[in-house]
Design an enzyme around this catalytic site. Structure first.
Site, mmCIF file in Angstrom:
data_model
loop_
_atom_site.group_PDB
_atom_site.id
_atom_site.type_symbol
_atom_site.label_atom_id
_atom_site.label_comp_id
_atom_site.label_asym_id
_atom_site.label_seq_id
_atom_site.Cartn_x
_atom_site.Cartn_y
_atom_site.Cartn_z
ATOM 1 N N SER A 1 0.878 -1.168 0.000
ATOM 2 C CA SER A 1 0.000 0.000 0.000
ATOM 3 C C SER A 1 0.912 1.213 0.000
ATOM 4 C CB SER A 1 -0.853 0.022 1.279
ATOM 5 O OG SER A 1 -1.438 1.298 1.474
ATOM 6 N N TYR B 1 -1.895 -1.110 10.419
ATOM 7 C CA TYR B 1 -1.883 -1.226 8.953
ATOM 8 C C TYR B 1 -0.568 -0.682 8.386
ATOM 9 C CZ TYR B 1 -3.897 -0.969 4.203
ATOM 10 O OH TYR B 1 -4.159 -1.126 2.869
#
Ligand code: NAD
Length: 256
Positions: free
Chosen positions: A138, A151
């Site tokens: 990401s 995350y």
């Protein structure tokens, strides 16, 4: 281009994983699907592309399930040539409020699962002197955002794992690279749009605009189809010596 190859895509019943699975199937690869929710729809969509499809419901938070899935893939198709580590979840909260159980789940699903699948896929790839490992990291593998501690930590870990995997395979026909998307309008992000709409009293469209405005100069979502084409490039012959990169598709997010 990928006829006769087998691609296993984790978390491919939805969103980006499904987009990548479809793009690889369009190139002729047989597909092992994985993930929760509706499995029959994705199965039928891929089968309609004329390739063989199998599904395994491994819970990517469990090493023993991942071992069973990798064995199932080898038993079904002979070998996994392309591994896409994509399954992932999100939870948004400040560090001091972050539920410990959510931290553990995100690290297990978004990071440790990639280690387990990679360690189990590598021996056959190395023996065949061809393989592609694509880690869906990401933009949060490269920069942080408040309230996404687990995350961001997991995705930075995935980028690190990508580099080490690339180094350990550097003299072989196996490559490993990461994809770093900005916002993609999947169920994972729609939840964040919904939360913003409620918190700020906005419509769905206004909340999407607000989300993009905060991070993405392009004011556009990246699509699973675009990410699928990037995965196809990594699998092509032109990608033979692309090793250990973390490639953004982020509308300019990290150019700022
Ligand atoms: P999504 O929610 O649409 O899909 C996630 C997939 O993972 C689903 O198939 C789900 O069933 C599966 N999954 C979740 N937990 C699992 C588990 N324990 N075991 C097996 N499968 C499990 O989300 P998405 O947006 O398509 O996300 C896919 C990946 O892309 C994730 O790693 C995510 O972090 C990453 N990503 C997403 C965005 C975005 O904006 N959507 C941006 C950057 C990176």
């Amino acid at each position: 281009m990928l006829q006769g190859k087998t691609a296993l895509v984790t978390g491919s019943t939805s969103g980006i994983g499904l987009g990548i699975a479809k793009a690889l199937a369009q190139q002729g690869a047989n597909i092992v699907l994985n993930g929760f929710g509706d499995t029959q729809g994705p199965h039928a969509e891929i089968a309609a592309l004329g390739v063989k499809v199998a599904y395994h419901g491994a819970d990517m938070s469990k090493a023993s399930d991942i071992e069973a899935m990798m064995k199932f893939a080898a038993d079904t198709f002979g070998r996994v040539d392309i591994l896409v580590n994509n399954a992932g979840i999100q939870h948004v909260a400040k560090i001091e409020d972050f539920p410990v159980e959510r931290w553990d789940a995100i690290i297990a699903i978004n990071l440790s699962s990639a280690f387990h699948a990679t360690r189990l896929a590598l021996p056959a790839m190395k023996a065949n002197n061809w393989g592609r490992i694509i880690n869906v990291a990401s933009i949060h593998g490269l920069v942080g955002s408040a309230e996404k501690s687990a995350y961001v930590a997991a995705k930075h870990g995935v980028v690190g794992l990508t580099k080490v995997t690339a180094l350990e395979t550097a003299t072989t026909g196996v490559t490993c690279n990461a994809i770093c998307p900005g916002w993609v309008l999947t169920p994972l992000v729609q939840k964040q749009v919904d939360a913003k709409a409620v918190a700020m009293g906005l419509s769905n469209e206004e909340a999407k605009k607000q989300l993009l405005q905060e991070k993405e100069p392009s004011m556009q979502f990246t699509t699973p189809e675009e990410l699928g084409e990037l995965a196809v490039f990594f699998c092509s012959a032109a990608g033979n010596n692309v090793r250990g990169v973390a490639w953004n598709m982020d509308g300019g997010w990290t150019a700022q």
